[in-house]
Design an enzyme around this catalytic site. Structure first.
Site, PDB file in Angstrom:
ATOM      1  N   LYS A   1       0.839  -1.203   0.000  1.00  0.00           N
ATOM      2  CA  LYS A   1       0.000   0.000   0.000  1.00  0.00           C
ATOM      3  C   LYS A   1       0.877   1.257   0.000  1.00  0.00           C
ATOM      4  CE  LYS A   1      -1.695   1.627   4.063  1.00  0.00           C
ATOM      5  NZ  LYS A   1      -1.413   3.053   4.277  1.00  0.00           N
ATOM      6  N   ASN A   2       1.878   1.273   0.865  1.00  0.00           N
ATOM      7  CA  ASN A   2       2.659   2.502   1.039  1.00  0.00           C
ATOM      8  C   ASN A   2       3.631   2.770  -0.111  1.00  0.00           C
ATOM      9  OD1 ASN A   2       1.296   3.021   3.337  1.00  0.00           O
ATOM     10  ND2 ASN A   2       2.991   2.610   4.752  1.00  0.00           N
TER      11      ASN A   2
ATOM     12  N   ARG B   1      -8.512  -0.389   4.905  1.00  0.00           N
ATOM     13  CA  ARG B   1      -7.656   0.606   4.258  1.00  0.00           C
ATOM     14  C   ARG B   1      -6.323  -0.013   3.846  1.00  0.00           C
ATOM     15  NH1 ARG B   1      -6.024   4.699   7.960  1.00  0.00           N
ATOM     16  NH2 ARG B   1      -4.599   4.995   6.251  1.00  0.00           N
TER      17      ARG B   1
ATOM     18  N   CYS C   1      -4.543  13.047  13.364  1.00  0.00           N
ATOM     19  CA  CYS C   1      -5.048  11.707  13.091  1.00  0.00           C
ATOM     20  C   CYS C   1      -4.832  10.873  14.334  1.00  0.00           C
ATOM     21  CB  CYS C   1      -4.382  11.088  11.876  1.00  0.00           C
ATOM     22  SG  CYS C   1      -2.916  10.190  12.235  1.00  0.00           S
TER      23      CYS C   1
ATOM     24  N   ASP D   1       5.024   0.434  11.919  1.00  0.00           N
ATOM     25  CA  ASP D   1       3.819  -0.203  11.393  1.00  0.00           C
ATOM     26  C   ASP D   1       3.701  -1.677  11.786  1.00  0.00           C
ATOM     27  OD1 ASP D   1       2.984   2.141  10.310  1.00  0.00           O
ATOM     28  OD2 ASP D   1       3.389   1.635   8.227  1.00  0.00           O
TER      29      ASP D   1
ATOM     30  N   ARG E   1      -4.452  10.686   4.879  1.00  0.00           N
ATOM     31  CA  ARG E   1      -3.372  11.671   4.918  1.00  0.00           C
ATOM     32  C   ARG E   1      -2.462  11.607   3.698  1.00  0.00           C
ATOM     33  NH1 ARG E   1       0.601  12.222   7.200  1.00  0.00           N
ATOM     34  NH2 ARG E   1       0.590  14.266   8.138  1.00  0.00           N
TER      35      ARG E   1
ATOM     36  N   ILE F   1       8.474   6.718  16.838  1.00  0.00           N
ATOM     37  CA  ILE F   1       8.071   7.458  15.621  1.00  0.00           C
ATOM     38  C   ILE F   1       6.812   8.300  15.851  1.00  0.00           C
ATOM     39  CG2 ILE F   1       7.476   7.258  13.170  1.00  0.00           C
ATOM     40  CD1 ILE F   1      10.276   6.212  13.693  1.00  0.00           C
TER      41      ILE F   1
ATOM     42  N   ARG G   1       1.257  14.397  13.399  1.00  0.00           N
ATOM     43  CA  ARG G   1       1.729  14.195  12.025  1.00  0.00           C
ATOM     44  C   ARG G   1       1.712  15.467  11.165  1.00  0.00           C
ATOM     45  NH1 ARG G   1      -0.677   8.400  10.186  1.00  0.00           N
ATOM     46  NH2 ARG G   1       1.154   8.238   8.910  1.00  0.00           N
ATOM     47  N   PRO G   2       2.545  16.444  11.500  1.00  0.00           N
ATOM     48  CA  PRO G   2       2.588  17.669  10.684  1.00  0.00           C
ATOM     49  C   PRO G   2       3.229  17.430   9.310  1.00  0.00           C
ATOM     50  CG  PRO G   2       4.288  17.713  12.394  1.00  0.00           C
ATOM     51  CD  PRO G   2       3.504  16.453  12.598  1.00  0.00           C
ATOM     52  N   VAL G   3       3.143  18.434   8.425  1.00  0.00           N
ATOM     53  CA  VAL G   3       3.757  18.305   7.096  1.00  0.00           C
ATOM     54  C   VAL G   3       4.765  19.431   6.854  1.00  0.00           C
ATOM     55  CG1 VAL G   3       1.925  16.966   5.955  1.00  0.00           C
ATOM     56  CG2 VAL G   3       1.734  19.454   6.074  1.00  0.00           C
ATOM     57  N   ASP G   4       5.346  19.943   7.954  1.00  0.00           N
ATOM     58  CA  ASP G   4       6.273  21.068   7.833  1.00  0.00           C
ATOM     59  C   ASP G   4       7.487  20.748   6.955  1.00  0.00           C
ATOM     60  OD1 ASP G   4       6.602  19.417  10.298  1.00  0.00           O
ATOM     61  OD2 ASP G   4       8.515  20.468  10.399  1.00  0.00           O
ATOM     62  N   GLN G   5       7.942  19.506   6.953  1.00  0.00           N
ATOM     63  CA  GLN G   5       9.128  19.161   6.161  1.00  0.00           C
ATOM     64  C   GLN G   5       8.812  19.165   4.663  1.00  0.00           C
ATOM     65  OE1 GLN G   5      12.250  18.813   7.656  1.00  0.00           O
ATOM     66  NE2 GLN G   5      10.965  19.574   9.312  1.00  0.00           N
TER      67      GLN G   5
HETATM   68  C1  UD1 Z   1       4.508   6.827   6.518  1.00  0.00           C
HETATM   69  C2  UD1 Z   1       3.628   5.624   6.311  1.00  0.00           C
HETATM   70  C3  UD1 Z   1       3.093   5.117   7.649  1.00  0.00           C
HETATM   71  C4  UD1 Z   1       4.253   4.862   8.602  1.00  0.00           C
HETATM   72  C5  UD1 Z   1       5.164   6.074   8.704  1.00  0.00           C
HETATM   73  C6  UD1 Z   1       6.430   5.813   9.505  1.00  0.00           C
HETATM   74  C7  UD1 Z   1       2.696   6.056   4.116  1.00  0.00           C
HETATM   75  C8  UD1 Z   1       1.508   6.400   3.303  1.00  0.00           C
HETATM   76  N1  UD1 Z   1       2.518   6.021   5.445  1.00  0.00           N
HETATM   77  O1  UD1 Z   1       3.687   7.842   7.116  1.00  0.00           O
HETATM   78  O2  UD1 Z   1       2.383   3.907   7.398  1.00  0.00           O
HETATM   79  O3  UD1 Z   1       3.739   4.583   9.887  1.00  0.00           O
HETATM   80  O4  UD1 Z   1       5.579   6.488   7.389  1.00  0.00           O
HETATM   81  O5  UD1 Z   1       7.142   4.768   8.960  1.00  0.00           O
HETATM   82  O6  UD1 Z   1       3.756   5.765   3.587  1.00  0.00           O
HETATM   83  N2  UD1 Z   1       6.976  14.499  10.785  1.00  0.00           N
HETATM   84  C9  UD1 Z   1       7.076  15.847  11.061  1.00  0.00           C
HETATM   85  N3  UD1 Z   1       7.012  16.747  10.032  1.00  0.00           N
HETATM   86  C10 UD1 Z   1       6.819  16.369   8.744  1.00  0.00           C
HETATM   87  C11 UD1 Z   1       6.694  14.994   8.455  1.00  0.00           C
HETATM   88  C12 UD1 Z   1       6.783  14.081   9.488  1.00  0.00           C
HETATM   89  O7  UD1 Z   1       7.246  16.234  12.221  1.00  0.00           O
HETATM   90  O8  UD1 Z   1       6.742  17.231   7.855  1.00  0.00           O
HETATM   91  C13 UD1 Z   1       7.076  13.508  11.870  1.00  0.00           C
HETATM   92  C14 UD1 Z   1       5.786  12.732  12.102  1.00  0.00           C
HETATM   93  O9  UD1 Z   1       4.923  13.427  12.947  1.00  0.00           O
HETATM   94  C15 UD1 Z   1       6.321  11.444  12.705  1.00  0.00           C
HETATM   95  C16 UD1 Z   1       7.644  11.240  11.983  1.00  0.00           C
HETATM   96  O10 UD1 Z   1       8.008  12.513  11.465  1.00  0.00           O
HETATM   97  O11 UD1 Z   1       6.561  11.613  14.079  1.00  0.00           O
HETATM   98  C17 UD1 Z   1       7.610  10.245  10.860  1.00  0.00           C
HETATM   99  O12 UD1 Z   1       6.496  10.507  10.044  1.00  0.00           O
HETATM  100  P1  UD1 Z   1       6.471  10.180   8.480  1.00  0.00           P
HETATM  101  O13 UD1 Z   1       7.607   9.291   8.133  1.00  0.00           O
HETATM  102  O14 UD1 Z   1       6.327  11.438   7.727  1.00  0.00           O
HETATM  103  O15 UD1 Z   1       5.123   9.361   8.378  1.00  0.00           O
HETATM  104  P2  UD1 Z   1       4.187   9.357   7.130  1.00  0.00           P
HETATM  105  O16 UD1 Z   1       5.013   9.595   5.913  1.00  0.00           O
HETATM  106  O17 UD1 Z   1       2.997  10.186   7.372  1.00  0.00           O
END
Ligand code: UD1
Length: 417
Positions: free
Chosen positions: A22-23, A396, A116, A304, A92, A326, A121-125
């Site tokens: 899926k991922n 899902r 969630c 996961d 997401r 994580i 789970r922010p998207v700042d990066q």
């Molecule tokens: C992806 C996987 C999810 C898995 C996770 C960690 C998909 C669709 N989902 O989720 O199944 O559990 O990787 O292996 O591939 N973070 C920030 N800022 C950002 C982005 C991330 O602070 O901009 C933090 C998150 O809150 C978290 C950590 O970084 O604590 C890792 O998150 P991330 O690897 O981004 O998870 P996803 O990509 O959402």
């Protein structure tokens, strides 16, 4: 809402075919936005998340054809560059359209995913990286609005390892002008699979599989055919099913080379593992031993698989210390497992799991995707009957899970809600 009734079922035996990941499929489906030519994907799992993305891309004007496990895309006539809240809030990973849209069309509006169940789970990066490539970004009424005439290559050091963050920036960088260096990139096999697909489409990515990806931007990408990598989390979940039920399962079309940390922990628990390039056999003849673990980015133990491994530790011989690094809120399965007789103490991100010999069937509620899987596993071990409610989470991410388990001796019934 559908429920699963899971009856006590031990000694699972036989073969299960592992589906595509899926991922990996989610970002690669979004990569279809990067070309006007046809992209053909094989080994695509039939999952709710993939259908959600199909709907999202369809709404943008992408022609999508999904039959069996083959998905074909034509994004030559994209008319709408908005990913609406209604779809993003259910998944997401919809944020993965951001990079491709800005890279190819110079504009995107993507709803912020919001909180969630398993954490903020922010998207700042994602935003920081796109800004470094020259995108102008604003947050407006809950939407990320990104604009750029043409993205420019940049040297980006990510503050933390983020899977979808790396994927979004990778998809943006392939069409940017000049060279992009992504440092502290995620090395998950799903990121690697995306990078290989992008290279088949004409991208120039090197450092694949390492934490430094170097991308020479190109002017356009062309069509390609790509086979989605096997789902290591689905395979790991079935491997645990074999361990918990003291069974003997062969997982065909698995990719053990992507499952090193999972295999190592299973061996420590006492499982006998045989592997080839595309299969994994897990045999367990005795009660599993307790095994400590810490979740970390790949190649370490995946978050996961934490919930499923916790169920295994719940019924193991001994006490296991588990640490989740994580996500900040990923122990929601703990109270449900305790209702079934598990003995778990949680202190912050540490869980001490005291193995018990018996679990008891109960009515439990699935709170997120992998937590749901942990409850199905617990239900097979438990005496009597377990009803897992709210299994839309499970749908899902697991393709036909009850059929796959029933074929090897489980007794799981879906009650349509
Ligand atoms: C992806 C996987 C999810 C898995 C996770 C960690 C998909 C669709 N989902 O989720 O199944 O559990 O990787 O292996 O591939 N973070 C920030 N800022 C950002 C982005 C991330 O602070 O901009 C933090 C998150 O809150 C978290 C950590 O970084 O604590 C890792 O998150 P991330 O690897 O981004 O998870 P996803 O990509 O959402």
């Amino acid at each position: 809402m559908d429920k699963l009734v899971v009856n006590h079922s031990m000694n699972l035996k036989g073969e299960i075919r592992v589906s595509g990941a899926k991922n990996a499929a989610l970002p690669i489906v979004c990569a279809s936005l990067l070309t006007a030519d046809e992209l053909v994907l094989t080994n695509v799992p039939q999952l709710k998340d993939i259908y959600t993305l199909e709907k999202l891309l369809g709404g943008m004007g992408v022609q999508v054809n999904f039959k069996n496990d083959v998905m074909k895309f034509n994004a030559s006539n994209v008319t709408n560059l908005v990913a609406p809240y209604e779809l993003v809030k259910t998944m997401r990973a919809s944020v993965l359209v951001l990079g491709p849209l800005v890279a190819r069309f110079g504009y995107a509006e993507v709803s912020l995913p919001g909180g969630c169940a398993i954490g903020a789970r922010p998207v700042d990066q994602h935003i920081k990286g796109l800004e470094a490539m020259g995108a102008e970004i604003s947050i407006d009424h809950g939407y990320i609005k990104a604009k750029a005439t043409r993205l420019k290559g940049a040297h980006i050091i990510m503050d933390m390892v983020t899977v979808t963050g790396t994927e979004n920036l990778l998809m943006a960088a392939v069409l940017a002008e000049g060279k992009t260096i992504l440092e502290n990139s995620a090395r998950e096999p799903e990121v690697t699979d995306l990078a290989h697909c992008l290279n088949k489409m004409g991208a120039k990515i090197s450092g694949i599989g390492t934490d430094t990806l170097v991308i020479e931007g190109v002017d356009f990408l062309h069509g390609a055919t790509h086979d989605i990598v096997a789902d290591r989390i689905e395979a790991g979940t079935f491997a645990i099913a074999a361990a918990i039920t003291q069974g003997d399962l062969t997982l065909t079309r698995a990719r053990p080379d992507t499952m090193g940390a999972i295999i190592e922990k299973l061996q420590k628990a006492g499982a006998v593992i045989t592997e080839g390039s595309d299969y994994l056999r897990v045999v367990m003849n005795s009660r599993p031993k307790a095994v400590d673990l810490t979740t970390l980015p790949y190649p370490a133990f995946p978050t996961d698989m934490q919930a499923q491994f916790m169920t295994r530790n719940c019924v193991a011989d001994g006490v296991a210390r588990m640490k989740e690094t994580i996500f900040e809120n990923r122990y929601m399965h703990v109270p449900e497992l305790c209702r079934m007789g598990a003995n778990i103490d949680v202190d912050g991100n540490i869980a001490l799991v005291h193995g018990v010999e018996q679990l008891y069937g109960a009515e439990v509620m699935a709170t997120d995707l992998r937590a749901s899987a942990s409850l199905v596993l617990a239900g097979m071990y438990a005496e009597g009957q377990t009803t897992v409610d709210r299994i839309y989470h499970l749908d899902r991410g697991y393709e036909h899970i009850e059929d796959k388990l029933n074929n090897v001796g489980a007794n799981i019934i879906r009650i349509k809600g």
